[in-house]
Design a protein around this motif. Structure first.
Motif, short mmCIF file in Angstrom:
data_model
loop_
_atom_site.label_atom_id
_atom_site.label_comp_id
_atom_site.label_asym_id
_atom_site.label_seq_id
_atom_site.Cartn_x
_atom_site.Cartn_y
_atom_site.Cartn_z
N ARG A 1 0.71 -1.17 -0.02
CA ARG A 1 -0.06 0.01 0.32
C ARG A 1 1.00 1.21 0.18
O ARG A 1 0.57 2.23 -0.53
N LEU A 2 1.81 1.14 0.71
CA LEU A 2 2.91 2.57 0.72
C LEU A 2 4.25 1.85 0.47
O LEU A 2 5.18 1.80 1.37
N PRO A 3 4.39 1.79 -0.78
CA PRO A 3 5.74 1.20 -1.22
C PRO A 3 6.97 2.19 -1.26
O PRO A 3 8.05 1.41 -1.17
N ASP A 4 6.64 3.44 -0.91
CA ASP A 4 7.92 4.21 -0.93
C ASP A 4 8.00 4.69 0.40
O ASP A 4 8.88 5.64 0.69
N GLU A 5 7.39 4.05 1.30
CA GLU A 5 7.51 4.62 2.91
C GLU A 5 8.78 3.64 3.39
O GLU A 5 8.56 2.64 3.77
N GLY A 6 9.99 4.34 3.88
CA GLY A 6 11.09 3.60 4.27
C GLY A 6 10.97 3.06 5.58
O GLY A 6 11.38 1.90 5.58
N TRP A 7 10.16 3.61 6.45
CA TRP A 7 9.94 2.96 7.56
C TRP A 7 8.67 1.78 7.83
O TRP A 7 8.88 1.15 8.68
N ALA A 8 8.37 1.51 6.63
CA ALA A 8 7.43 0.23 6.53
C ALA A 8 8.34 -0.91 6.57
O ALA A 8 8.26 -2.03 7.02
N TYR A 9 9.60 -0.70 5.59
CA TYR A 9 10.52 -1.65 5.38
C TYR A 9 11.17 -2.11 6.70
O TYR A 9 11.70 -3.17 6.96
N ILE A 10 11.72 -0.83 7.27
CA ILE A 10 12.53 -1.01 8.64
C ILE A 10 11.61 -1.47 9.76
O ILE A 10 12.13 -2.41 10.25
N GLY A 11 10.40 -1.35 9.86
CA GLY A 11 9.69 -2.02 10.82
C GLY A 11 9.46 -3.61 10.49
O GLY A 11 9.56 -4.37 11.58
N TRP A 12 9.58 -3.90 9.42
CA TRP A 12 9.23 -5.19 8.87
C TRP A 12 10.81 -6.05 9.26
O TRP A 12 10.97 -6.93 9.96
N SER A 13 11.79 -5.31 8.88
CA SER A 13 13.13 -5.98 8.89
C SER A 13 13.40 -6.24 10.50
O SER A 13 14.36 -7.08 10.55
N ASP A 14 13.14 -5.20 11.05
CA ASP A 14 13.77 -5.27 12.45
C ASP A 14 13.23 -6.21 13.15
O ASP A 14 13.63 -6.77 14.33
N GLN A 15 12.01 -6.93 12.79
CA GLN A 15 11.46 -8.16 13.67
C GLN A 15 12.29 -9.22 13.61
O GLN A 15 12.41 -10.26 14.22
N TYR A 16 13.32 -9.28 12.59
CA TYR A 16 14.29 -10.49 12.27
C TYR A 16 15.47 -10.34 12.96
O TYR A 16 16.35 -11.41 12.97
#
Length: 221
Positions: A88-103
């Motif tokens: 939905r928000l493919p250009d929001e960097g913090w969406a990816y950061i939040g996802w990767s942080d979990q790992y």
């Protein structure tokens, strides 16, 4: 839209309240996991009532939902939330950061760090030409390499982040300096996802529609 026109200020305050409540529930959940359940419910109910708020509200609430689902051990649901968020928000960097942080920042004794998965998510973000908060994504990738003890990859990412902070684009230089084995698609993790779980490569597809067949061929070699 009609609600926004009639109650614009109230809508803004309601959005702020929803985001602040989500943060408070996260803090409370550190002591009592039941609050994570409340946080998930609040995010879903709020976005059902206000399905098209500002992007930063969507980002905050969906990230909160994903974080709490992860903390509750409901990782398949969390993956689906993050995958939908970056779609939905493919250009929001913090969406990816939040996802990767979990790992690698939210690991537990029964689920050790998965640096490859986190790396794949952050690199996926960096392929977006109009990515917002690119410097933050680069900083997070540099931190990942530092904790992963990969200084040969950490250094060029930090250099690129430095350029980004000065308003320069060091991304082409980063791609050039990182060419080689590290740019090859990462190997699958030791524990494979289930058929209907999101694929380990961060494509957003289900495993059965992505790497499942190639992983099986790899195992037979």
């Amino acid at each position: 839209e009609a609600f926004d026109q009639a109650y614009g200020l109230a809508h803004d305050r309601t959005s702020d309240w929803g985001v602040e409540l989500s943060l408070e529930l996260w803090n409370a959940g550190l002591d009592d996991p039941a609050y994570h359940e409340h946080r998930v419910r609040i995010a879903r109910e709020f976005l059902a009532l206000f399905p098209d708020p500002e992007p930063d509200v969507i980002l905050s609430l969906r990230r909160g939902e994903g974080e709490s689902l992860w903390a509750l051990g409901r990782r398949q649901e969390a993956e689906a939330v993050y995958a939908a968020l970056v779609e939905r928000l493919p250009d929001e960097g913090w969406a990816y950061i939040g996802w990767s942080d979990q790992y690698y920042l939210c690991n537990t004794p029964d689920r050790p760090e998965d640096y490859r998965r986190a790396e794949a998510i952050l690199r996926r973000a960096l392929h977006r030409p109009d990515l917002r908060d690119r410097g933050d994504v680069l900083d997070r990738l540099a931190r990942l390499y530092r904790e992963w003890h990969r200084p040969e990859e950490q250094a060029p990412v930090e250099a690129c982040a430095h350029d980004e902070g000065k308003g320069k684009s060091g991304l082409k230089r980063l791609v050039t300096r990182l060419k080689g084995p590290s740019d090859v698609e990462p190997a699958p993790p030791p524990v494979r996802p289930q058929r209907n779980e999101p694929c380990w490569c961060a494509s957003g597809k289900k495993y059965k529609h992505c790497h499942m067949q190639s992983d099986r061929k790899h195992e037979r070699r």
